[in-house]
Design a protein around this motif. Structure first.
Motif, PDB file in Angstrom:
ATOM      1  N   LEU A  50      19.894  66.226  -1.341  1.00 28.07           N
ATOM      2  CA  LEU A  50      18.649  65.585  -0.936  1.00 28.07           C
ATOM      3  C   LEU A  50      18.151  64.631  -2.011  1.00 28.07           C
ATOM      4  CD1 LEU A  50      16.607  65.610   1.427  1.00 28.07           C
ATOM      5  CD2 LEU A  50      15.289  67.291   0.128  1.00 28.07           C
ATOM      6  N   ASN A  51      17.738  63.427  -1.571  1.00 30.36           N
ATOM      7  CA  ASN A  51      17.140  62.386  -2.428  1.00 30.36           C
ATOM      8  C   ASN A  51      18.110  61.779  -3.438  1.00 30.36           C
ATOM      9  OD1 ASN A  51      14.541  62.509  -1.248  1.00 30.36           O
ATOM     10  ND2 ASN A  51      14.046  64.314  -2.491  1.00 30.36           N
ATOM     11  N   GLN A  52      19.395  62.058  -3.325  1.00 35.38           N
ATOM     12  CA  GLN A  52      20.369  61.435  -4.215  1.00 35.38           C
ATOM     13  C   GLN A  52      20.848  60.124  -3.615  1.00 35.38           C
ATOM     14  OE1 GLN A  52      23.563  63.914  -5.586  1.00 35.38           O
ATOM     15  NE2 GLN A  52      24.794  62.183  -6.296  1.00 35.38           N
ATOM     16  N   GLU A  53      20.777  59.048  -4.387  1.00 34.75           N
ATOM     17  CA  GLU A  53      21.202  57.732  -3.913  1.00 34.75           C
ATOM     18  C   GLU A  53      22.695  57.520  -4.177  1.00 34.75           C
ATOM     19  OE1 GLU A  53      18.716  54.749  -5.640  1.00 34.75           O
ATOM     20  OE2 GLU A  53      16.871  55.535  -4.738  1.00 34.75           O
ATOM     21  N   LYS A  79      20.226  56.925   0.754  1.00 31.32           N
ATOM     22  CA  LYS A  79      19.636  58.133   0.166  1.00 31.32           C
ATOM     23  C   LYS A  79      19.395  59.145   1.288  1.00 31.32           C
ATOM     24  CE  LYS A  79      15.292  58.149  -1.171  1.00 31.32           C
ATOM     25  NZ  LYS A  79      14.060  57.971  -1.986  1.00 31.32           N
ATOM     26  N   LYS A  80      19.800  60.387   1.053  1.00 37.40           N
ATOM     27  CA  LYS A  80      19.509  61.431   2.031  1.00 37.40           C
ATOM     28  C   LYS A  80      18.034  61.811   1.902  1.00 37.40           C
ATOM     29  CE  LYS A  80      20.673  66.027   3.698  1.00 37.40           C
ATOM     30  NZ  LYS A  80      21.414  67.294   3.464  1.00 37.40           N
ATOM     31  N   VAL A  81      17.322  61.738   3.043  1.00 41.13           N
ATOM     32  CA  VAL A  81      15.877  61.972   3.008  1.00 41.13           C
ATOM     33  C   VAL A  81      15.444  63.147   3.876  1.00 41.13           C
ATOM     34  CG1 VAL A  81      15.279  59.600   2.416  1.00 41.13           C
ATOM     35  CG2 VAL A  81      15.542  60.234   4.830  1.00 41.13           C
ATOM     36  N   TYR A  89      19.742  59.705   6.623  1.00 36.84           N
ATOM     37  CA  TYR A  89      19.923  58.812   5.481  1.00 36.84           C
ATOM     38  C   TYR A  89      19.124  57.529   5.659  1.00 36.84           C
ATOM     39  CZ  TYR A  89      23.647  62.047   4.355  1.00 36.84           C
ATOM     40  OH  TYR A  89      24.337  63.187   4.050  1.00 36.84           O
ATOM     41  N   GLU A  90      18.472  57.126   4.576  1.00 37.32           N
ATOM     42  CA  GLU A  90      17.634  55.926   4.590  1.00 37.32           C
ATOM     43  C   GLU A  90      18.258  54.847   3.717  1.00 37.32           C
ATOM     44  OE1 GLU A  90      13.083  54.471   3.439  1.00 37.32           O
ATOM     45  OE2 GLU A  90      13.684  56.558   3.183  1.00 37.32           O
TER      46      GLU A  90
END
Length: 218
Positions: free
Chosen positions: A128-131, A203-205, A109-110
């Protein structure tokens, strides 16, 4: 010239022999020795000391720099991915910081909006990529008995900042002017003392790597 699967070392095979240049092959083999030495000599006193944002392939070994009785010879990667430290409570995170959940779900996570982490772990979304915002909670209530550690948001529904109860007490009949207070400052609401904190957005990256210890020293 072909390569191996794991370390991507250059090799000459029967099928590539006729096309491989002899001089270039020798040079490439020299580079292979450097890669192997680095791979075999990787060492650390603790997995927690590793730098973030480095990719580790499955099977990669890290040797223990400070072995003692009861510890392990080293650690091996059982899930390839990016190294990141565990999420910590009450910590200021900046944009670009990477974390993995305290309860590992394999996700990396970023931080995309800087802020301060909560006292308890958030629900780390696995899409993935959901904030998602770190803190979710209830709106402020007037004349309510708050305890230390309670978290609230303004009744307007704005969740850019959240408010941590530092001194227990009863809130005022009228809602505070939340926007008039600076970030990371404390203020009084009735007999409650709140501290303002900025809500992180994560966000999951990708996937975080997993290390497992091996070779326990008896």
């Amino acid at each position: 010239m072909e390569t191996t699967n794991i370390l991507k070392l250059n090799i000459t095979t029967e099928s590539s022999f006729e096309d491989d240049d002899i001089k270039q092959t020798v040079i490439e083999y020299g580079s292979n020795f450097v890669k192997l030495e680095k791979y075999l000599k990787d060492a650390t006193p603790s997995i927690e000391d590793l730098s973030d944002n480095k990719y580790y392939p499955i099977g990669h070994i890290l040797w223990n720099k400070a072995p003692v009785t009861g510890s392990f010879i080293g650690w091996v990667v059982t899930r390839e991915g990016i190294q990141a430290k565990k999420w910590l409570p009450n910590k200021n995170y900046s944009i670009g910081n990477l974390v993995k959940p305290p309860t590992d779900n394999g996700g990396l996570y970023e931080c995309v909006v800087n802020g301060k982490s909560s006292t308890t772990p958030p629900t780390f979304i696995t899409s993935l990529n959901q904030e998602f915002q770190e803190v979710t909670g209830k709106s402020w209530r007037n004349e309510f008995n708050y305890e230390v550690g309670d978290l609230v948001f303004p009744t307007s529904g704005n969740k850019t900042y959240y408010y941590i109860c530092e001194t227990a007490g009863y809130s005022s009949p009228l809602e505070p002017e939340w926007s008039s207070f600076q970030n990371d400052t404390a203020f009084i609401d009735g007999s409650v003392v709140w501290r303002k904190a900025k809500n992180i957005i994560w966000k999951k990256v990708g996937t975080n790597c997993e290390f497992r210890p091996f070779g326990k020293i008896e």
